[in-house]
Design an enzyme around this catalytic site. Structure first.
Site, PDB file in Angstrom:
ATOM      1  N   GLY A  14     -30.835 -37.977 -50.481  1.00 22.84           N
ATOM      2  CA  GLY A  14     -31.579 -36.820 -49.975  1.00 22.84           C
ATOM      3  C   GLY A  14     -32.940 -37.131 -49.401  1.00 22.84           C
ATOM      4  O   GLY A  14     -33.792 -36.248 -49.330  1.00 22.84           O
ATOM      5  N   SER A  15     -33.149 -38.362 -48.926  1.00 21.43           N
ATOM      6  CA  SER A  15     -34.473 -38.638 -48.336  1.00 21.43           C
ATOM      7  C   SER A  15     -34.656 -37.877 -47.011  1.00 21.43           C
ATOM      8  O   SER A  15     -35.756 -37.435 -46.699  1.00 21.43           O
ATOM      9  CB  SER A  15     -34.707 -40.135 -48.161  1.00 21.43           C
ATOM     10  N   ARG A  90     -18.407 -36.516 -45.544  1.00 16.50           N
ATOM     11  CA  ARG A  90     -17.073 -35.987 -45.249  1.00 16.50           C
ATOM     12  C   ARG A  90     -16.954 -35.685 -43.765  1.00 16.50           C
ATOM     13  O   ARG A  90     -17.949 -35.331 -43.138  1.00 16.50           O
ATOM     14  CB  ARG A  90     -16.826 -34.661 -45.990  1.00 16.50           C
ATOM     15  N   HIS A 108     -27.233 -40.411 -37.761  1.00  9.18           N
ATOM     16  CA  HIS A 108     -26.440 -41.601 -38.084  1.00  9.18           C
ATOM     17  C   HIS A 108     -27.318 -42.838 -37.913  1.00  9.18           C
ATOM     18  O   HIS A 108     -28.035 -42.951 -36.913  1.00  9.18           O
ATOM     19  CB  HIS A 108     -25.219 -41.669 -37.155  1.00  9.18           C
TER      20      HIS A 108
END
Ligand code: GRF
Length: 193
Positions: A14-15, A90, A108
């Site tokens: 969660g950064s 996912r 990404h």
């Protein structure tokens, strides 16, 4: 116009969730964290920031369609305008994609189309490239294949370990993602005036 409402989908540390929430002039409200892993660190971060969480176990649903339908209901209830994926591990299916067409964004850690999929940093490191980077893109039905919104290059230094490279990439992510979130929302607001 009232502030746009966004959900962040994350499965891990969660950064990026934190970096988006910490942007002082963020153009939207982050009103929900969606997480598919009950023990994920990102949940603690959301609790700390008092962002409501929706944690679900995909294995408890008959299919991807079934859990995504549940997510769509929840997201509609919360009047969500945008979905920002930040380490959501996912593949997004047609149910969510159709309900939020053009409103699902991902970050990404590579210069796509190079090194899509899992462990992009490890892939780039093992390939021995001198430059890798970060891509923010719209999500489509493929794995990291949607239209690119922004990219930033990150050098791979001769003395890098995979870990130091990851740290450098993540520092760039934490600046670029919140900035692009704002840019996207401002563009939509301008277009609707
Ligand atoms: C980031 O490197 C992001 O690019 C990728 O997953 C990672 C999530 O990291 N999609 P964090 O949970 O935000 O720290």
């Amino acid at each position: 116009m009232s502030k746009q409402r966004a959900a962040i989908f994350a499965s891990g540390t969660g950064s990026n969730f934190e970096a988006i929430n910490d942007k002082s002039d963020l153009a939207c409200d982050i009103v929900l964290l969606v997480c598919d892993k009950s023990g994920a660190t990102v949940i603690e971060k959301a609790n700390h920031k008092e962002v409501p969480t929706f944690v679900f176990n995909p294995k408890k649903y008959a299919s991807k369609e079934a859990y995504e339908q549940k997510l769509v209901e929840k997201l509609r209830e919360e009047k969500i305008d945008w979905i920002f994926l930040a380490g959501y591990m996912r593949i997004v299916g047609p149910t969510l994609l159709q309900a939020f067409e053009g409103r699902i964004i991902n970050i990404h850690p590579s210069l796509l189309p190079a090194f899509p999929g899992k462990d992009a940093i490890g892939q780039a490191y093992s390939a021995g490239v001198q430059t890798t980077g970060v891509t923010v893109h719209y999500v489509d039905e493929g794995i990291d294949t949607g239209p690119i919104i922004a990219q930033r290059e990150v050098p791979v230094l001769p003395e890098d370990t995979e870990d130091t490279l990851k740290q450098r990439i993540q520092r760039v992510e934490h600046t670029v993602y919140p900035k692009i979130v704002n840019q996207l929302i401002e563009d939509v607001q301008k277009a609707s005036k």
